[in-house]
Design a protein around this motif. Sequence first.
Motif, PDB file in Angstrom:
ATOM      1  N   UNK A 145     -18.473  14.908   3.281  1.00 34.71           N
ATOM      2  CA  UNK A 145     -18.135  14.471   4.637  1.00 34.71           C
ATOM      3  C   UNK A 145     -18.942  13.223   4.966  1.00 34.71           C
ATOM      4  N   UNK A 146     -18.236  12.163   5.280  1.00 32.19           N
ATOM      5  CA  UNK A 146     -18.927  10.907   5.532  1.00 32.19           C
ATOM      6  C   UNK A 146     -19.872  11.025   6.718  1.00 32.19           C
ATOM      7  N   UNK A 147     -21.056  10.496   6.506  1.00 33.48           N
ATOM      8  CA  UNK A 147     -22.074  10.575   7.550  1.00 33.48           C
ATOM      9  C   UNK A 147     -21.851   9.480   8.587  1.00 33.48           C
ATOM     10  N   UNK A 148     -22.020   9.839   9.818  1.00 30.94           N
ATOM     11  CA  UNK A 148     -21.947   8.865  10.914  1.00 30.94           C
ATOM     12  C   UNK A 148     -23.265   8.938  11.672  1.00 30.94           C
ATOM     13  N   UNK A 149     -23.888   7.794  11.866  1.00 31.33           N
ATOM     14  CA  UNK A 149     -25.206   7.791  12.473  1.00 31.33           C
ATOM     15  C   UNK A 149     -25.415   6.550  13.298  1.00 31.33           C
ATOM     16  N   UNK A 150     -26.195   6.687  14.356  1.00 33.92           N
ATOM     17  CA  UNK A 150     -26.592   5.534  15.152  1.00 33.92           C
ATOM     18  C   UNK A 150     -27.982   5.062  14.760  1.00 33.92           C
ATOM     19  N   UNK A 151     -28.515   5.621  13.664  1.00 30.39           N
ATOM     20  CA  UNK A 151     -29.832   5.233  13.183  1.00 30.39           C
ATOM     21  C   UNK A 151     -29.825   3.760  12.781  1.00 30.39           C
ATOM     22  N   UNK A 152     -30.950   3.084  12.955  1.00 30.82           N
ATOM     23  CA  UNK A 152     -30.997   1.678  12.578  1.00 30.82           C
ATOM     24  C   UNK A 152     -30.778   1.530  11.076  1.00 30.82           C
ATOM     25  N   UNK A 153     -30.244   0.391  10.686  1.00 29.80           N
ATOM     26  CA  UNK A 153     -29.774   0.183   9.319  1.00 29.80           C
ATOM     27  C   UNK A 153     -30.875   0.422   8.290  1.00 29.80           C
ATOM     28  N   UNK A 154     -32.087  -0.013   8.571  1.00 30.36           N
ATOM     29  CA  UNK A 154     -33.163   0.109   7.578  1.00 30.36           C
ATOM     30  C   UNK A 154     -33.504   1.557   7.256  1.00 30.36           C
ATOM     31  N   UNK A 155     -33.198   2.490   8.156  1.00 30.79           N
ATOM     32  CA  UNK A 155     -33.525   3.903   7.943  1.00 30.79           C
ATOM     33  C   UNK A 155     -32.362   4.706   7.371  1.00 30.79           C
ATOM     34  N   UNK A 156     -31.161   4.130   7.354  1.00 32.48           N
ATOM     35  CA  UNK A 156     -29.983   4.905   6.990  1.00 32.48           C
ATOM     36  C   UNK A 156     -30.028   5.460   5.561  1.00 32.48           C
ATOM     37  N   UNK A 157     -30.467   4.696   4.530  1.00 35.22           N
ATOM     38  CA  UNK A 157     -30.531   5.297   3.186  1.00 35.22           C
ATOM     39  C   UNK A 157     -31.387   6.565   3.135  1.00 35.22           C
ATOM     40  N   UNK A 158     -32.470   6.599   3.908  1.00 38.17           N
ATOM     41  CA  UNK A 158     -33.321   7.793   3.943  1.00 38.17           C
ATOM     42  C   UNK A 158     -32.565   8.950   4.571  1.00 38.17           C
ATOM     43  N   UNK A 159     -31.830   8.682   5.652  1.00 35.45           N
ATOM     44  CA  UNK A 159     -31.036   9.721   6.310  1.00 35.45           C
ATOM     45  C   UNK A 159     -29.972  10.257   5.367  1.00 35.45           C
ATOM     46  N   UNK A 160     -29.308   9.365   4.644  1.00 34.68           N
ATOM     47  CA  UNK A 160     -28.261   9.782   3.702  1.00 34.68           C
ATOM     48  C   UNK A 160     -28.839  10.687   2.626  1.00 34.68           C
ATOM     49  N   UNK A 161     -29.988  10.289   2.060  1.00 32.72           N
ATOM     50  CA  UNK A 161     -30.590  11.100   1.007  1.00 32.72           C
ATOM     51  C   UNK A 161     -31.005  12.467   1.546  1.00 32.72           C
ATOM     52  N   UNK A 162     -31.545  12.499   2.760  1.00 29.78           N
ATOM     53  CA  UNK A 162     -31.921  13.774   3.370  1.00 29.78           C
ATOM     54  C   UNK A 162     -30.695  14.660   3.575  1.00 29.78           C
ATOM     55  N   UNK A 163     -29.556  14.054   3.967  1.00 31.59           N
ATOM     56  CA  UNK A 163     -28.325  14.818   4.135  1.00 31.59           C
ATOM     57  C   UNK A 163     -27.863  15.409   2.805  1.00 31.59           C
ATOM     58  N   UNK A 164     -28.033  14.655   1.731  1.00 36.42           N
ATOM     59  CA  UNK A 164     -27.672  15.165   0.399  1.00 36.42           C
ATOM     60  C   UNK A 164     -28.554  16.353   0.017  1.00 36.42           C
ATOM     61  N   UNK A 165     -29.833  16.263   0.331  1.00 32.68           N
ATOM     62  CA  UNK A 165     -30.736  17.390   0.076  1.00 32.68           C
ATOM     63  C   UNK A 165     -30.291  18.630   0.831  1.00 32.68           C
ATOM     64  N   UNK A 166     -29.966  18.470   2.101  1.00 33.45           N
ATOM     65  CA  UNK A 166     -29.543  19.609   2.908  1.00 33.45           C
ATOM     66  C   UNK A 166     -28.226  20.184   2.398  1.00 33.45           C
ATOM     67  N   UNK A 167     -27.331  19.312   1.936  1.00 33.30           N
ATOM     68  CA  UNK A 167     -26.069  19.763   1.336  1.00 33.30           C
ATOM     69  C   UNK A 167     -26.346  20.720   0.176  1.00 33.30           C
ATOM     70  N   UNK A 168     -27.228  20.324  -0.749  1.00 31.80           N
ATOM     71  CA  UNK A 168     -27.560  21.172  -1.887  1.00 31.80           C
ATOM     72  C   UNK A 168     -28.282  22.436  -1.444  1.00 31.80           C
ATOM     73  N   UNK A 169     -29.167  22.313  -0.469  1.00 30.13           N
ATOM     74  CA  UNK A 169     -29.926  23.478   0.015  1.00 30.13           C
ATOM     75  C   UNK A 169     -28.988  24.552   0.534  1.00 30.13           C
ATOM     76  N   UNK A 170     -27.977  24.165   1.300  1.00 28.01           N
ATOM     77  CA  UNK A 170     -27.019  25.129   1.841  1.00 28.01           C
ATOM     78  C   UNK A 170     -26.265  25.825   0.723  1.00 28.01           C
ATOM     79  N   UNK A 171     -25.792  25.059  -0.273  1.00 28.97           N
ATOM     80  CA  UNK A 171     -25.026  25.652  -1.375  1.00 28.97           C
ATOM     81  C   UNK A 171     -25.894  26.593  -2.191  1.00 28.97           C
ATOM     82  N   UNK A 172     -27.139  26.197  -2.476  1.00 35.36           N
ATOM     83  CA  UNK A 172     -28.032  27.027  -3.273  1.00 35.36           C
ATOM     84  C   UNK A 172     -28.367  28.335  -2.571  1.00 35.36           C
ATOM     85  N   UNK A 173     -28.357  28.334  -1.261  1.00 36.08           N
ATOM     86  CA  UNK A 173     -28.749  29.526  -0.507  1.00 36.08           C
ATOM     87  C   UNK A 173     -27.571  30.322   0.040  1.00 36.08           C
ATOM     88  N   UNK A 174     -26.444  29.664   0.274  1.00 37.78           N
ATOM     89  CA  UNK A 174     -25.298  30.364   0.864  1.00 37.78           C
ATOM     90  C   UNK A 174     -24.083  30.397  -0.048  1.00 37.78           C
TER      91      UNK A 174
END
Length: 246
Positions: free
Chosen positions: A174-203
């Motif tokens: 699911x494409x991420x939509x964010x109002x975060x400033x551009x310089x921080x967006x890659x970090x947000x994307x990577x964190x979202x990927x981590x959470x994606x895997x965390x949910x699958x591994x646990x649920x």
Amino acid sequence: MSVTSASRRDRRERMTLGVVITVGGAYVIRWPQRHELPSLAEKFEERGGIAGVVGAIDGTYICIPGPSIHRGSYVNRKGHPRFQLQVVCSKDLLFLDVVTGWPGSVHDSRVFRNCPLKERLETGLLPPGYHLLGDSAYQLTPYLMVPFRNNGNLNIVERTWNRGNLNIVERTWNRAHSSTRVSDIPVVIFAACLLHNFVILNAGVDEDDIELGDPGEDERDPDDPEHYENAENAVIKRRQLVLTLF
């Protein structure tokens, strides 16, 4: 909200993201060990019939606010400001490798050519019987199987291979939509990927969420000087895999 309060909130958010990435990065998103490859490949083969596939690679766009600086670099071929996200995904929808931070104007093949994963694959990360599956944006190599280029003269065997070429990444991300400033967006994307895997591994994951993708338009990069199919070993390997489908 005052400027001071907003600054504190931004600092807290960045600290939280830093903790998520530091704690989870090495454990939640990781490349499989060699003893795990047979299991990964078996799951792909059960679903799509193609042997030896340990992951599907693809790129997608993440919507971002239009930056005021170097805006043209972030505008993709559809005219929208985006960040590039490249992922390798298992059949269970787990992200095995993630690359982000490239602006949207950059082609998928260029992101791959310049990522650490390609260098590792070139030096034998995968044994000869295993490979990734990608779409026509990528170059055919022994470690990356792609569709036959459709010039209107494909035979039934080649068309069957193209139809069976899995593309589960774009259908499950699911494409991420964010109002975060551009310089921080890659970090947000990577964190979202981590959470994606965390949910699958646990649920776990619902099998109905996994679909076979249809081959799309030819997405080859016309500016890629290496994008040709004269890698003899890769051509032979793909032909052998095609024959296992019949």
